[in-house]
Design a protein around this motif. Structure first.
Motif, PDB file in Angstrom:
ATOM      1  N   LYS A  81      -0.390   8.679  -7.282  1.00 49.59           N
ATOM      2  CA  LYS A  81      -1.277   9.376  -7.747  1.00 49.59           C
ATOM      3  C   LYS A  81      -0.911   9.742  -8.545  1.00 49.59           C
ATOM      4  O   LYS A  81      -1.757  10.352  -9.205  1.00 49.59           O
ATOM      5  CB  LYS A  81      -0.728  10.172  -6.811  1.00 49.59           C
ATOM      6  CG  LYS A  81      -1.343   9.671  -5.630  1.00 49.59           C
ATOM      7  CD  LYS A  81      -1.977  10.588  -3.903  1.00 49.59           C
ATOM      8  CE  LYS A  81      -1.273  10.553  -2.849  1.00 49.59           C
ATOM      9  NZ  LYS A  81      -0.655  10.142  -2.353  1.00 49.59           N
TER      10      LYS A  81
ATOM     11  N   ARG B 147       0.373   4.002  -2.346  1.00 49.25           N
ATOM     12  CA  ARG B 147      -0.193   5.598  -1.202  1.00 49.25           C
ATOM     13  C   ARG B 147       1.116   7.051  -1.416  1.00 49.25           C
ATOM     14  O   ARG B 147       0.944   7.869  -2.283  1.00 49.25           O
ATOM     15  CB  ARG B 147      -0.269   5.200  -0.396  1.00 49.25           C
ATOM     16  CG  ARG B 147      -1.260   5.952   0.190  1.00 49.25           C
ATOM     17  CD  ARG B 147      -0.997   5.734   2.441  1.00 49.25           C
ATOM     18  NE  ARG B 147      -0.800   5.023   2.340  1.00 49.25           N
ATOM     19  CZ  ARG B 147      -0.297   4.602   3.116  1.00 49.25           C
ATOM     20  NH1 ARG B 147       0.297   5.275   3.645  1.00 49.25           N
ATOM     21  NH2 ARG B 147       0.447   3.195   3.695  1.00 49.25           N
TER      22      ARG B 147
ATOM     23  N   SER C 183       0.940  -1.150   0.425  1.00 51.71           N
ATOM     24  CA  SER C 183       0.141   0.103   0.289  1.00 51.71           C
ATOM     25  C   SER C 183       0.708   1.219  -0.001  1.00 51.71           C
ATOM     26  O   SER C 183       0.090   1.860  -0.834  1.00 51.71           O
ATOM     27  CB  SER C 183      -0.909  -0.320   0.814  1.00 51.71           C
ATOM     28  OG  SER C 183       0.013   0.321   2.408  1.00 51.71           O
TER      29      SER C 183
END
Ligand code: HEM
Ligand code: SF4
Ligand code: FES
Lengths: 250, 229
Positions: B13, B8, B4
């Protein structure tokens, strides 16, 4: 030259700061910006005040210490220069000059114009190196052939002096230009290959941990960078991080 | 990829932002081709447009594409908000004097605001046409839902606010144009697709796309408004 200087004063990391106004007369256009700051401090000390704290060391554009946000731009209006390489002839008699510290969550103010840039050091510690055995049997770096163009690009990336002007200029306080330069200088050379993937992952992770912003590709960093570090380094890091992430076993 | 932490990361992103944004650019192209049929306001034009609208809302492959488009909008908006919020937090104390125009284009510095204008437009646009097409009330013509008349009426004298609707549409297209002039080439850069030979071409294509597509979109309601005066 007679100038009005608006300088950021802040006594410590936790206290509130403010802009202080000083009139400085008889500044020579041949002075560097830092010499002008010395002159200001001399005037302040003679009047019994506390001199403005600012970082500087080499005063010849190689150490990267002289962080100052001058009239709304990192290192002032000049291009390809640090504050110590900026001269007062870039300004006019009667000018008002605003002088502020780098502003970023990751670069807290220590005092006045000095900020703590150790976040950069921690990014380097996370992966900005190559692991070699130095116990006497090291191989001469030049023994491995490197294409000229590749060597030139690696050298250009390696000219980054870690000044932080990229972070200061970015509207998001992003450190992408600095980190990508430090990733690229190894990614472009044969010696950097064994750790290429883990390096980019660790350095990006540390960059995020330090609280720098994200990259919107505005390009402000490259315009303000005193060493002309190129946006192609950021693209290379984006590529490397993607392939490292896809390939990694974790 | 199960880590994760990696998903993240700031770079991941940006990949999501770029992929969703560039996918939406393709969507815009498809949408534009459909809309340009509205320049034909004759009875045949009406039938052709309604047949096209029927096909776009019922053909399974197109349906799949439309779900992809909804997902892209959702990811793009949620991710855009997350990025913008993080970016604000990265500089809690701003500069007293900042000269943003000295080193970056206006569009690149205002992607969040431009995106918000597009989002507001998108909601009202879907309410006016998408919702009516799917859930009515809508008349029929030749056994097909008559979206053509819905559009003509919306930008015609029967709608007292048609002038305002056209103005809002045009304004939103300006926002889209500036969003794309920066966003198109930025998406490539985020994905690491930069090359000294091809990047100038991508930049020029983005400029052309960012000016051409919104201009063509905007010209339709303007045209429909004036021919019905
Ligand atoms: C059809 C509509 C849209 C298209 C074609 C589009 C396209 C793009 C593209 C290609 C990018 C560049 C991605 C990158 O830098 O990697 C971008 C960035 C961005 N978009 Fe959109 N967009 C659209 C709608 C929206 C909407 C509705 C929002 C509302 C939140 C939005 C907010 C943003 C933001 C905030 C960025 C910059 C993100 C950053 O900081 O890097 N966009 N868009
Ligand atoms: S990339 Fe340029 S602006 Fe950023 S730290 Fe390195 S030399 Fe300074
Ligand atoms: S003081 Fe060393 S770069 Fe300016």
């Amino acid at each position: 030259m007679n100038l009005t200087l608006k300088v950021w004063r802040q006594n410590g990391p936790e206290v509130k700061g403010h802009m202080d106004t000083h009139a400085l007369e008889g500044v020579s256009p041949d002075m560097s910006f830092l010499e002008m700051m010395d002159m200001l401090n001399d005037q302040i000390i003679r009047a019994g005040g506390e001199p403005v704290a600012f970082d500087h060391d080499c005063r010849e554009g190689i150490c990267g210490m002289c962080s100052m946000f001058i009239n709304g731009e990192a290192h002032g209006p000049g291009r390809g220069v640090t504050t110590c390489q900026l001269h007062m002839r870039s300004f006019n008699d009667g000018d008002t000059i605003a002088i502020e510290p780098w502003r970023a969550q990751a670069f807290p103010v220590i005092k006045d114009l000095t900020v703590d840039r150790s976040a950069f050091d921690r990014v380097i510690q996370a992966g900005g190196y190559i692991s070699v055995n130095t116990s006497g049997n090291t191989i001469d770096a030049n023994a491995i052939p490197v294409p000229k163009e590749q060597a030139d690009d690696a050298f250009s990336a390696a000219t980054c002096i870690g000044c932080g002007a990229c972070v200061a200029s970015c509207k998001n306080a992003s450190a992408m230009l600095f980190v990508s330069a430090k990733v690229s200088q190894f990614a472009l050379l044969p010696q950097g290959q064994p750790e290429r993937e883990s390096r980019v992952q660790r350095m990006v992770e540390q960059m995020d941990k330090e609280g720098f912003g994200n990259c919107t590709n505005t390009g402000a960093c490259a315009v303000e960078c005193p060493k002309g570090i190129d946006l192609s380094n950021i693209a290379r890091m984006n590529r490397d991080f993607m392939s490292a992430t896809v390939k990694s076993k974790k | 990829m199960s880590n994760s932490g990696i998903l993240r990361s700031s770079l991941a992103k940006k990949y999501v932002m770029a992929l969703s944004g560039l996918f939406l650019c393709l969507f815009l192209l498809g949408h534009l081709v459909g809309n340009l049929q509205l320049f034909n306001t004759s009875a045949e034009g009406q039938l052709a447009f309604n047949e096209y609208a029927h096909f776009m809302t019922t053909f399974p492959l197109v349906k799949l594409l439309s779900y992809l488009t909804y997902a892209a909008v959702l990811f793009h908006v949620v991710d855009g908000i997350a990025l913008t919020m993080q970016n604000r937090k990265a500089r809690p104390t701003g500069y007293v004097k900042e000269k943003g125009s000295a080193n970056a284009s206006w569009s690149s510095r205002n992607m969040g605001i431009l995106g918000t204008i597009i989002l507001v437009f998108l909601v009202s646009h879907m309410q006016n046409f998408w919702y009516v097409m799917h859930f009515g009330p809508i008349g029929e013509s030749d056994g097909l839902k008559d979206l053509h008349t819905v559009v003509m009426t919306f930008f015609g004298p029967e709608n007292g606010l048609a002038g305002l609707a056209v103005a809002g549409y045009v304004l939103a297209q300006f926002a889209l144009g500036f969003h794309l002039i920066h966003g198109f080439q930025s998406g490539f850069q985020s994905l690491g697709l930069r090359h000294s030979k091809y990047s100038p071409l991508i930049e020029r294509a983005g400029l052309l796309f960012g000016i051409g597509v919104p201009t063509l979109f905007a010209s339709i309601p303007v045209y429909l408004f004036f021919i019905q005066l």
